[in-house]
Write a protein that holds these residues in place. Structure first.
Motif, PDB file in Angstrom:
ATOM      1  N   GLU A  57      -9.144  -5.655   0.306  1.00  0.00           N
ATOM      2  CA  GLU A  57     -10.222  -4.455   0.631  1.00  0.00           C
ATOM      3  C   GLU A  57     -11.520  -4.878   0.539  1.00  0.00           C
ATOM      4  O   GLU A  57     -12.339  -5.142   1.736  1.00  0.00           O
ATOM      5  CB  GLU A  57      -9.467  -3.893   0.759  1.00  0.00           C
ATOM      6  CG  GLU A  57     -10.454  -1.824   0.724  1.00  0.00           C
ATOM      7  CD  GLU A  57      -9.678  -1.626   2.901  1.00  0.00           C
ATOM      8  OE1 GLU A  57     -10.217  -1.493   3.175  1.00  0.00           O
ATOM      9  OE2 GLU A  57      -8.407  -1.868   2.865  1.00  0.00           O
ATOM     10  N   ARG A  78      -8.931   4.043   6.797  1.00  0.00           N
ATOM     11  CA  ARG A  78      -9.997   3.418   6.138  1.00  0.00           C
ATOM     12  C   ARG A  78     -11.199   3.130   5.246  1.00  0.00           C
ATOM     13  O   ARG A  78     -11.018   2.171   4.571  1.00  0.00           O
ATOM     14  CB  ARG A  78     -10.317   1.989   7.675  1.00  0.00           C
ATOM     15  CG  ARG A  78     -10.620   1.358   7.361  1.00  0.00           C
ATOM     16  CD  ARG A  78     -11.085  -0.114   8.924  1.00  0.00           C
ATOM     17  NE  ARG A  78      -9.502  -0.237   9.207  1.00  0.00           N
ATOM     18  CZ  ARG A  78      -9.234  -1.367   9.136  1.00  0.00           C
ATOM     19  NH1 ARG A  78      -8.779  -2.001   7.636  1.00  0.00           N
ATOM     20  NH2 ARG A  78      -7.521  -1.657   8.873  1.00  0.00           N
ATOM     21  N   ARG A  97       0.393  -1.344  -0.010  1.00  0.00           N
ATOM     22  CA  ARG A  97      -0.432  -0.436  -0.243  1.00  0.00           C
ATOM     23  C   ARG A  97       0.907   1.220  -0.450  1.00  0.00           C
ATOM     24  O   ARG A  97       0.208   2.243  -1.097  1.00  0.00           O
ATOM     25  CB  ARG A  97      -0.505  -0.009   0.489  1.00  0.00           C
ATOM     26  CG  ARG A  97      -2.189   0.958   1.264  1.00  0.00           C
ATOM     27  CD  ARG A  97      -3.278   0.547   2.014  1.00  0.00           C
ATOM     28  NE  ARG A  97      -3.455  -0.514   2.503  1.00  0.00           N
ATOM     29  CZ  ARG A  97      -4.718  -0.796   2.283  1.00  0.00           C
ATOM     30  NH1 ARG A  97      -4.862   0.185   1.776  1.00  0.00           N
ATOM     31  NH2 ARG A  97      -5.135  -2.012   2.524  1.00  0.00           N
TER      32      ARG A  97
END
Length: 154
Positions: A141, A75, A11
């Motif tokens: 995700e 998030r 990421r």
């Protein structure tokens, strides 16, 4: 723990690529001036957009790249950020393939004015790696989101 560390590193690397690319399209550090005119010309060399659309893309795309990269670490925004990065990278791949198939000798402009490579296989390989990382993170995700929603319904 190792999986989380590897995913964070992936990421972070993806975010770095897009922040770095975005900044170099906004500001020409070597000359201390805006890089937008140079990026506009790089976009026009692809011969896919009108001059007005090229200018709009040159102004707004770098900011989208930076915002999507930063959103990877929030998030609630990560899924949307990955979707945006997937879309941008897919468009980059299509534009590069189009330029290559038409025999254009261009600088892709992805990392500022100083990137003058027109080695299409290398550029496409780089973007394929970015796509692979994005798809992997997107799938993970999406699974995390699905698990969170399933747990919330219980």
């Amino acid at each position: 723990m190792v999986k989380k560390l590897v995913l964070f590193a992936l990421r972070a690397a993806l975010a770095w690529v897009f922040v770095h690319a975005g900044i170099l399209k906004i500001w020409d550090f070597a000359h201390g001036r805006s890089a937008t005119p140079d990026f506009t010309v790089a976009i026009q060399h692809f011969e896919l957009l009108t001059p007005d659309l090229s200018m709009l893309l040159a102004v707004y795309l770098p900011w989208l790249e930076i915002l999507a990269a930063l959103a990877l670490f929030v998030r609630q925004l990560a899924l949307g950020a990955l979707t945006a990065i997937l879309g941008m990278t897919t468009v980059f791949v299509v534009a590069l393939a189009s330029a290559w198939s038409r025999g254009l000798d261009i600088s892709c402009g992805c990392f500022g004015k100083d990137e003058v490579s027109s080695d299409f296989p290398a550029l496409l390989l780089r973007d394929a790696c970015i796509l692979a990382a994005t798809v992997l993170l997107l799938v993970l995700e999406w699974q995390r989101e699905s698990n969170t929603q399933t747990a919330a319904r219980r």
